[in-house]
Design a protein around this motif. Structure first.
Motif, PDB file in Angstrom:
ATOM      1  N   ARG A  35     -34.066   3.830  11.172  1.00  0.00           N
ATOM      2  CA  ARG A  35     -32.701   3.316  11.058  1.00  0.00           C
ATOM      3  C   ARG A  35     -31.750   4.362  10.481  1.00  0.00           C
ATOM      4  NH1 ARG A  35     -29.789   0.984   7.090  1.00  0.00           N
ATOM      5  NH2 ARG A  35     -31.584   1.014   5.698  1.00  0.00           N
ATOM      6  N   ARG A  36     -32.099   4.950   9.341  1.00  0.00           N
ATOM      7  CA  ARG A  36     -31.200   5.921   8.704  1.00  0.00           C
ATOM      8  C   ARG A  36     -31.050   7.168   9.573  1.00  0.00           C
ATOM      9  NH1 ARG A  36     -32.982   7.069   2.712  1.00  0.00           N
ATOM     10  NH2 ARG A  36     -30.862   7.924   2.615  1.00  0.00           N
ATOM     11  N   ASP A  37     -32.123   7.585  10.190  1.00  0.00           N
ATOM     12  CA  ASP A  37     -32.079   8.755  11.057  1.00  0.00           C
ATOM     13  C   ASP A  37     -31.165   8.498  12.258  1.00  0.00           C
ATOM     14  OD1 ASP A  37     -33.508  11.452  11.819  1.00  0.00           O
ATOM     15  OD2 ASP A  37     -33.580  10.212  13.627  1.00  0.00           O
ATOM     16  N   THR A  38     -31.273   7.323  12.849  1.00  0.00           N
ATOM     17  CA  THR A  38     -30.449   6.988  14.011  1.00  0.00           C
ATOM     18  C   THR A  38     -28.977   6.938  13.639  1.00  0.00           C
ATOM     19  OG1 THR A  38     -32.248   5.741  15.055  1.00  0.00           O
ATOM     20  CG2 THR A  38     -30.003   5.245  15.773  1.00  0.00           C
ATOM     21  N   PHE A  39     -28.657   6.329  12.503  1.00  0.00           N
ATOM     22  CA  PHE A  39     -27.252   6.261  12.083  1.00  0.00           C
ATOM     23  C   PHE A  39     -26.708   7.651  11.756  1.00  0.00           C
ATOM     24  CE2 PHE A  39     -27.990   1.672  11.456  1.00  0.00           C
ATOM     25  CZ  PHE A  39     -26.863   1.198  12.133  1.00  0.00           C
ATOM     26  N   VAL A 110     -27.639  23.967  13.580  1.00  0.00           N
ATOM     27  CA  VAL A 110     -28.833  23.434  12.922  1.00  0.00           C
ATOM     28  C   VAL A 110     -28.809  21.914  12.821  1.00  0.00           C
ATOM     29  CG1 VAL A 110     -27.846  23.693  10.601  1.00  0.00           C
ATOM     30  CG2 VAL A 110     -30.340  23.691  10.895  1.00  0.00           C
ATOM     31  N   SER A 111     -27.626  21.314  12.748  1.00  0.00           N
ATOM     32  CA  SER A 111     -27.552  19.860  12.624  1.00  0.00           C
ATOM     33  C   SER A 111     -28.234  19.167  13.794  1.00  0.00           C
ATOM     34  CB  SER A 111     -26.092  19.402  12.515  1.00  0.00           C
ATOM     35  OG  SER A 111     -25.336  19.848  13.624  1.00  0.00           O
ATOM     36  N   HIS A 112     -28.187  19.760  14.973  1.00  0.00           N
ATOM     37  CA  HIS A 112     -28.821  19.138  16.145  1.00  0.00           C
ATOM     38  C   HIS A 112     -30.340  19.125  16.014  1.00  0.00           C
ATOM     39  CE1 HIS A 112     -29.278  17.728  20.201  1.00  0.00           C
ATOM     40  NE2 HIS A 112     -29.995  18.781  20.537  1.00  0.00           N
ATOM     41  N   HIS A 113     -30.892  20.036  15.234  1.00  0.00           N
ATOM     42  CA  HIS A 113     -32.351  20.121  15.083  1.00  0.00           C
ATOM     43  C   HIS A 113     -32.844  19.470  13.792  1.00  0.00           C
ATOM     44  CE1 HIS A 113     -33.446  22.886  18.412  1.00  0.00           C
ATOM     45  NE2 HIS A 113     -32.152  23.182  18.347  1.00  0.00           N
ATOM     46  N   SER A 114     -31.978  18.811  13.069  1.00  0.00           N
ATOM     47  CA  SER A 114     -32.328  18.350  11.720  1.00  0.00           C
ATOM     48  C   SER A 114     -33.133  17.058  11.688  1.00  0.00           C
ATOM     49  CB  SER A 114     -31.052  18.173  10.881  1.00  0.00           C
ATOM     50  OG  SER A 114     -30.162  17.253  11.494  1.00  0.00           O
ATOM     51  N   SER A 115     -33.294  16.397  12.823  1.00  0.00           N
ATOM     52  CA  SER A 115     -34.079  15.157  12.841  1.00  0.00           C
ATOM     53  C   SER A 115     -35.561  15.456  13.032  1.00  0.00           C
ATOM     54  CB  SER A 115     -33.608  14.240  13.966  1.00  0.00           C
ATOM     55  OG  SER A 115     -34.404  13.074  14.017  1.00  0.00           O
ATOM     56  N   ARG A 116     -36.389  14.712  12.314  1.00  0.00           N
ATOM     57  CA  ARG A 116     -37.838  14.822  12.496  1.00  0.00           C
ATOM     58  C   ARG A 116     -38.343  13.830  13.538  1.00  0.00           C
ATOM     59  NH1 ARG A 116     -39.430  14.223   6.407  1.00  0.00           N
ATOM     60  NH2 ARG A 116     -37.269  13.508   6.311  1.00  0.00           N
ATOM     61  N   ARG A 117     -37.408  13.184  14.207  1.00  0.00           N
ATOM     62  CA  ARG A 117     -37.742  12.286  15.308  1.00  0.00           C
ATOM     63  C   ARG A 117     -37.125  12.842  16.589  1.00  0.00           C
ATOM     64  NH1 ARG A 117     -39.580   7.248  13.474  1.00  0.00           N
ATOM     65  NH2 ARG A 117     -39.437   7.017  11.209  1.00  0.00           N
ATOM     66  N   TYR A 118     -37.656  12.391  17.708  1.00  0.00           N
ATOM     67  CA  TYR A 118     -37.164  12.870  18.992  1.00  0.00           C
ATOM     68  C   TYR A 118     -36.938  11.672  19.899  1.00  0.00           C
ATOM     69  CZ  TYR A 118     -36.592  15.962  23.012  1.00  0.00           C
ATOM     70  OH  TYR A 118     -36.082  16.649  24.088  1.00  0.00           O
ATOM     71  N   THR A 227     -38.356  24.135  10.146  1.00  0.00           N
ATOM     72  CA  THR A 227     -39.483  24.675   9.380  1.00  0.00           C
ATOM     73  C   THR A 227     -39.376  24.273   7.905  1.00  0.00           C
ATOM     74  OG1 THR A 227     -38.265  26.760   9.101  1.00  0.00           O
ATOM     75  CG2 THR A 227     -39.819  26.614  10.949  1.00  0.00           C
ATOM     76  N   LYS A 228     -38.143  24.040   7.454  1.00  0.00           N
ATOM     77  CA  LYS A 228     -37.894  23.472   6.128  1.00  0.00           C
ATOM     78  C   LYS A 228     -36.915  22.324   6.326  1.00  0.00           C
ATOM     79  CE  LYS A 228     -36.375  24.509   1.419  1.00  0.00           C
ATOM     80  NZ  LYS A 228     -35.805  25.545   0.512  1.00  0.00           N
ATOM     81  N   ASN A 229     -37.444  21.110   6.321  1.00  0.00           N
ATOM     82  CA  ASN A 229     -36.638  19.966   6.716  1.00  0.00           C
ATOM     83  C   ASN A 229     -35.601  19.575   5.667  1.00  0.00           C
ATOM     84  OD1 ASN A 229     -37.539  19.048   9.381  1.00  0.00           O
ATOM     85  ND2 ASN A 229     -39.542  18.836   8.392  1.00  0.00           N
TER      86      ASN A 229
END
Length: 292
Positions: A35-39, A110-118, A227-229
């Motif tokens: 939820r937080r990741d999606t928002f 980098v913001s586009h790659h900042s999610s640990r979900r896909y 590499t460092k989330n």
């Protein structure tokens, strides 16, 4: 404006497909969404749209000014549309690659790659500052002879195409994998694994990566993110945190050469080797794997 109109027209389809993906993943018991990741992704996407409302007008004015000195006149026919989409995709490859290889540009991307979900929401996790750099990379298309409105529209088509490839629900696509950027190829691009770092920069056509030596097939499921989330879900922090990190490094730089390296060396560069670039990580792993 055509570019903005295309993106705006696509938004309802983005929402429908995102809901469909979430429904399918839930029925299959897959943990694809948070939820937080999606928002956070939606917040970044909304900010990007707001920036685009202003900036595409500025970009159009810039392309129009440069187009006065165009070397050729490609017109607005069907062949011109095909040519500008291919040309835009070529420019996008180099824009994207340099946004991974130069830290100042990486701070924007980098913001586009900042999610640990896909998932499809990740596709909407767009930068608030990269439209400015994209304008500089695309100016030569106007000088070459492409109509400014076509340049704007081609960029929007490229972005719309990339929406559907941000999913784990679609596997390989057979012969299309040789020519097009696909979910499999783009999953690699979002992987934080050493083999997958700085690979598969394509927008629409994967042929650029094959041609310029940056292609990597998906051989194992990627671990997504950095590499460092980043632990924050605040869109403002996600949009600007790397710029803040650069400023901190610049303040402690002992000389001008080090300061320039903090700005323009690859992400991860450090003067003492305490942090590593993607190329250094690969070299270190290769050295460790070499029998002595």
């Amino acid at each position: 404006m055509p570019g903005n109109d295309l993106i705006h027209l696509a938004i309802p389809f983005f929402v429908v497909l995102l809901v469909l993906e979430a429904t399918i993943s839930a029925r299959r018991g897959l943990d694809l969404f948070g939820r937080r990741d999606t928002f956070a992704s939606l917040g970044l996407g909304l900010g990007n749209v707001v920036v685009g409302l202003f900036w595409k007008g500025v970009a159009l004015a810039g392309y129009t000014a440069v187009h006065q000195w165009a070397l050729f006149d490609f017109g607005t026919g069907a062949l011109a549309w095909v040519a500008v989409i291919v040309a835009d995709d070529f420019v996008y490859y180099w824009w994207h690659r340099l946004h991974h290889e130069i830290r100042f540009f990486w701070a924007s991307h980098v913001s586009h790659h900042s999610s640990r979900r896909y998932n499809l929401a990740t596709a909407l996790r767009q930068s608030w500052t990269s439209p400015f750099t994209g304008f500089l990379f695309h100016l030569p298309l106007a000088l070459l002879g492409f109509e400014p409105l076509l340049i704007i529209a081609a960029g929007s088509i490229n972005l719309i195409y990339q929406f559907w490839i941000h999913t784990r629900l679609i596997d390989r696509l057979g012969p299309l994998e040789w020519v097009l950027n696909t979910p499999s190829h783009h999953r690699v691009h979002h992987g934080a694994d050493v083999d997958y770092l700085d690979r598969n920069y394509a927008g629409i056509l994967i042929v650029w990566d094959r041609l310029f030596g940056t292609f990597e097939p998906e051989t194992a499921p990627p671990h997504y993110g950095l590499t460092k989330n980043v632990r924050s879900y605040n869109p403002v922090y996600l949009a600007f945190h790397e710029f803040a990190a650069i400023l901190r490094d610049l303040r402690r730089a002992p000389d001008g050469r080090t300061a320039l390296a903090y700005l323009f060396a690859p992400p991860g560069w450090s003067p003492d080797g305490s942090t590593l670039t993607a190329a250094q990580m690969r070299a270190a792993r290769a050295a460790a794997a070499t029998p002595r």
